[in-house]
Design a protein around this motif. Structure first.
Motif, mmCIF file in Angstrom:
data_model
loop_
_atom_site.group_PDB
_atom_site.id
_atom_site.type_symbol
_atom_site.label_atom_id
_atom_site.label_comp_id
_atom_site.label_asym_id
_atom_site.label_seq_id
_atom_site.Cartn_x
_atom_site.Cartn_y
_atom_site.Cartn_z
ATOM 1 N N ALA A 50 0.852 -1.191 0.000
ATOM 2 C CA ALA A 50 0.000 0.000 0.000
ATOM 3 C C ALA A 50 0.886 1.239 0.000
ATOM 4 C CB ALA A 50 -0.924 0.011 1.216
ATOM 5 N N ILE A 51 0.239 2.394 -0.170
ATOM 6 C CA ILE A 51 0.913 3.697 -0.110
ATOM 7 C C ILE A 51 0.260 4.520 0.997
ATOM 8 C CG2 ILE A 51 1.225 5.908 -1.317
ATOM 9 C CD1 ILE A 51 1.392 4.237 -3.942
ATOM 10 N N LEU A 52 1.084 5.056 1.894
ATOM 11 C CA LEU A 52 0.620 5.993 2.916
ATOM 12 C C LEU A 52 0.861 7.400 2.395
ATOM 13 C CD1 LEU A 52 -0.345 6.494 5.907
ATOM 14 C CD2 LEU A 52 2.095 6.634 6.484
ATOM 15 N N SER A 53 -0.216 8.189 2.288
ATOM 16 C CA SER A 53 -0.092 9.514 1.671
ATOM 17 C C SER A 53 -0.671 10.582 2.586
ATOM 18 C CB SER A 53 -0.811 9.520 0.312
ATOM 19 O OG SER A 53 -0.424 10.650 -0.449
ATOM 20 N N VAL A 54 0.177 11.519 2.991
ATOM 21 C CA VAL A 54 -0.214 12.553 3.941
ATOM 22 C C VAL A 54 -1.144 13.569 3.286
ATOM 23 C CG1 VAL A 54 1.758 14.094 3.462
ATOM 24 C CG2 VAL A 54 0.695 14.083 5.739
ATOM 25 N N LEU B 128 -1.321 0.957 -6.177
ATOM 26 C CA LEU B 128 -1.541 0.263 -4.908
ATOM 27 C C LEU B 128 -2.650 0.971 -4.131
ATOM 28 C CD1 LEU B 128 2.151 -0.168 -3.676
ATOM 29 C CD2 LEU B 128 0.657 -2.008 -4.476
ATOM 30 N N PRO B 129 -3.269 0.284 -3.169
ATOM 31 C CA PRO B 129 -4.259 0.938 -2.306
ATOM 32 C C PRO B 129 -3.633 2.080 -1.503
ATOM 33 C CG PRO B 129 -4.354 -1.446 -2.067
ATOM 34 C CD PRO B 129 -3.130 -1.152 -2.858
ATOM 35 N N ILE B 130 -4.432 3.100 -1.244
ATOM 36 C CA ILE B 130 -3.985 4.281 -0.513
ATOM 37 C C ILE B 130 -4.486 4.244 0.934
ATOM 38 C CG2 ILE B 130 -4.203 6.805 -0.343
ATOM 39 C CD1 ILE B 130 -2.454 6.031 -2.670
ATOM 40 N N ILE B 131 -3.573 4.572 1.863
ATOM 41 C CA ILE B 131 -3.941 4.842 3.248
ATOM 42 C C ILE B 131 -3.801 6.346 3.452
ATOM 43 C CG2 ILE B 131 -3.385 4.461 5.690
ATOM 44 C CD1 ILE B 131 -2.163 1.762 4.855
ATOM 45 N N LEU B 132 -4.894 6.996 3.840
ATOM 46 C CA LEU B 132 -4.882 8.417 4.129
ATOM 47 C C LEU B 132 -4.064 8.675 5.398
ATOM 48 C CD1 LEU B 132 -8.768 8.890 3.847
ATOM 49 C CD2 LEU B 132 -7.111 9.097 1.979
ATOM 50 N N TYR B 133 -3.552 9.906 5.534
ATOM 51 C CA TYR B 133 -2.809 10.254 6.750
ATOM 52 C C TYR B 133 -3.213 11.666 7.171
ATOM 53 C CZ TYR B 133 1.287 11.062 9.803
ATOM 54 O OH TYR B 133 2.111 11.349 10.857
ATOM 55 N N ASN B 134 -3.900 11.754 8.297
ATOM 56 C CA ASN B 134 -4.348 13.033 8.825
ATOM 57 C C ASN B 134 -3.516 13.407 10.036
ATOM 58 O OD1 ASN B 134 -6.020 15.342 9.124
ATOM 59 N ND2 ASN B 134 -7.221 14.293 10.696
ATOM 60 N N VAL B 135 -2.706 14.464 9.905
ATOM 61 C CA VAL B 135 -1.841 14.892 11.008
ATOM 62 C C VAL B 135 -1.814 16.422 11.034
ATOM 63 C CG1 VAL B 135 0.225 14.578 9.540
ATOM 64 C CG2 VAL B 135 0.466 14.654 12.057
ATOM 65 N N PRO B 136 -2.884 17.033 11.563
ATOM 66 C CA PRO B 136 -3.025 18.489 11.519
ATOM 67 C C PRO B 136 -1.861 19.261 12.132
ATOM 68 C CG PRO B 136 -5.061 17.461 12.268
ATOM 69 C CD PRO B 136 -4.036 16.384 12.216
ATOM 70 N N GLY B 137 -1.207 18.685 13.137
ATOM 71 C CA GLY B 137 -0.079 19.359 13.764
ATOM 72 C C GLY B 137 1.065 19.607 12.804
ATOM 73 N N ARG B 138 1.154 18.808 11.742
ATOM 74 C CA ARG B 138 2.196 18.990 10.732
ATOM 75 C C ARG B 138 1.676 19.647 9.457
ATOM 76 N NH1 ARG B 138 7.135 16.662 11.538
ATOM 77 N NH2 ARG B 138 7.323 15.091 13.187
ATOM 78 N N LEU C 207 -14.121 9.744 1.418
ATOM 79 C CA LEU C 207 -12.993 9.100 0.742
ATOM 80 C C LEU C 207 -13.005 7.584 0.943
ATOM 81 C CD1 LEU C 207 -10.264 11.750 1.621
ATOM 82 C CD2 LEU C 207 -11.001 11.126 -0.701
ATOM 83 N N ALA C 208 -13.517 7.141 2.089
ATOM 84 C CA ALA C 208 -13.569 5.704 2.380
ATOM 85 C C ALA C 208 -14.443 4.948 1.391
ATOM 86 C CB ALA C 208 -14.073 5.478 3.803
ATOM 87 N N GLU C 209 -15.318 5.661 0.696
ATOM 88 C CA GLU C 209 -16.187 5.024 -0.297
ATOM 89 C C GLU C 209 -15.490 4.809 -1.629
ATOM 90 O OE1 GLU C 209 -19.101 3.797 0.440
ATOM 91 O OE2 GLU C 209 -19.022 4.570 2.492
ATOM 92 N N LEU C 210 -14.337 5.448 -1.832
ATOM 93 C CA LEU C 210 -13.618 5.291 -3.105
ATOM 94 C C LEU C 210 -12.917 3.930 -3.130
ATOM 95 C CD1 LEU C 210 -12.080 8.864 -3.563
ATOM 96 C CD2 LEU C 210 -14.190 7.939 -4.535
ATOM 97 N N PRO C 211 -12.899 3.279 -4.289
ATOM 98 C CA PRO C 211 -12.449 1.876 -4.347
ATOM 99 C C PRO C 211 -10.990 1.639 -3.998
ATOM 100 C CG PRO C 211 -12.873 2.765 -6.558
ATOM 101 C CD PRO C 211 -13.411 3.755 -5.587
ATOM 102 N N ASN C 212 -10.112 2.629 -4.191
ATOM 103 C CA ASN C 212 -8.689 2.376 -3.979
ATOM 104 C C ASN C 212 -8.165 3.001 -2.690
ATOM 105 O OD1 ASN C 212 -6.382 1.032 -4.922
ATOM 106 N ND2 ASN C 212 -5.513 2.912 -5.750
ATOM 107 N N ILE C 213 -9.076 3.408 -1.793
ATOM 108 C CA ILE C 213 -8.664 3.960 -0.502
ATOM 109 C C ILE C 213 -9.105 2.991 0.585
ATOM 110 C CG2 ILE C 213 -8.998 5.841 1.144
ATOM 111 C CD1 ILE C 213 -9.111 7.760 -1.242
#
Length: 291
Positions: free
Chosen positions: A102-106, A131-141, A154-160
């Protein structure tokens, strides 16, 4: 896919030699340390890997080295993210995905997009990713929070397939967990909050402290996922002071100092990051001695 990325993932630090070049010997030591410590998967080139100060060529060499050294022993998740949607879409499209899960994408940083902008950014990235995407939520950065509503869209999209959540907002955590698709991964992005997040329904963590103490931290996460919270709490409180020290003067400077004391790799970071103060380093030396 979702099963193999439950438990403890570790956001790998990038070891550097004293001259600032990438220390591949230290990186090999780290990978062996983590796999022997029982972590479920590795995440090279996340924020903890100091990607902001690595060149395109260095990132590719590190991906290749991690892939070769891992040798299919544990799943790999590639960190590929940024605030230029077209450029990130191109990067993921051209990424040699063989050997990665998978890919982790900020979430886009600095630009401070509104929620629709965040949604459209990820939609385009996901459409181009091999590859499937993992979202990354980090407001402090990043300077902006991705709301529960946007995450659930976004969770409804097929590749996330999931999100690493590091907002520290438990109301947000619970809304996502309550309404997300069943197979959508909810992953803690905060080491110190991983236990309560799993008690609410999270699937695991992508960890920083796991670089230094993979055995105890991954055991704690497994106990949580098994519902053995009494046993997990013992390990949680064994690690809390260390986690606080690790982030006291920024990451990954803190965890690199722990890794130096453990004999895994050096503590060099690249500017604008600097090493921890001598006061904190003394505390870390003592913490390792007394662990």
């Amino acid at each position: 896919m979702s099963t193999q990325l439950k438990g403890t993932g570790v956001a790998l630090v990038t070891p550097f030699n004293p001259d600032g070049s990438v220390d591949y010997s230290g990186l090999k030591n780290l990978i062996e340390h983590l796999i022997a410590g029982g972590v479920e998967y590795l995440v090279p080139m996340g924020t903890t890997g100091e990607t902001a100060t690595l060149s395109k060529e260095e990132k590719q060499k590190i991906f290749d080295f991690v892939l070769e050294t891992n040798n299919k022993r544990v799943p790999l998740v590639a960190g590929i993210g940024g605030n230029n949607t077209v450029a990130i879409a191109e990067q993921v499209k051209n990424f040699n995905s063989e050997g990665f899960s998978a890919i982790l994408s900020v979430s886009p940083y600095y630009n401070k997009p509104i929620q629709e902008g965040i949604y459209q950014h990820y939609k385009i990235v996901a459409e181009n990713a091999p590859l499937p995407i993992i979202l990354y939520n980090v407001p402090g950065r990043t300077g902006s929070n991705m709301t529960a509503e946007t995450t659930l869209r976004l969770a409804e999209l097929p590749n996330i397939i999931g999100i690493k959540e590091a907002s520290g907002n438990f109301e947000q955590f619970m809304e996502i967990i309550k309404y997300k698709p069943k197979d959508f991964l909810f992953i803690s992005g905060d080491d110190g909050l991983a236990l309560p997040m799993i008690s609410l329904g999270a699937d695991g963590v992508i960890s920083v402290v796991g670089n230094a103490f993979p055995k105890d931290f991954s055991a704690m996460i497994r106990k949580c996922l098994e519902g053995k919270f009494d046993e997990a709490r013992l390990l949680h409180y064994k690690l809390t002071d260390i986690i606080n020290m690790l982030f006291a003067e920024g990451s990954p400077a803190g965890v690199k100092t722990f890794l130096k004391e453990l004999g895994i790799c050096g503590q060099t970071v690249r500017l604008p990051l600097v090493n921890v103060s001598s006061t904190l380093e003394t505390k870390i030396v003592n913490a390792v001695k007394n662990y």
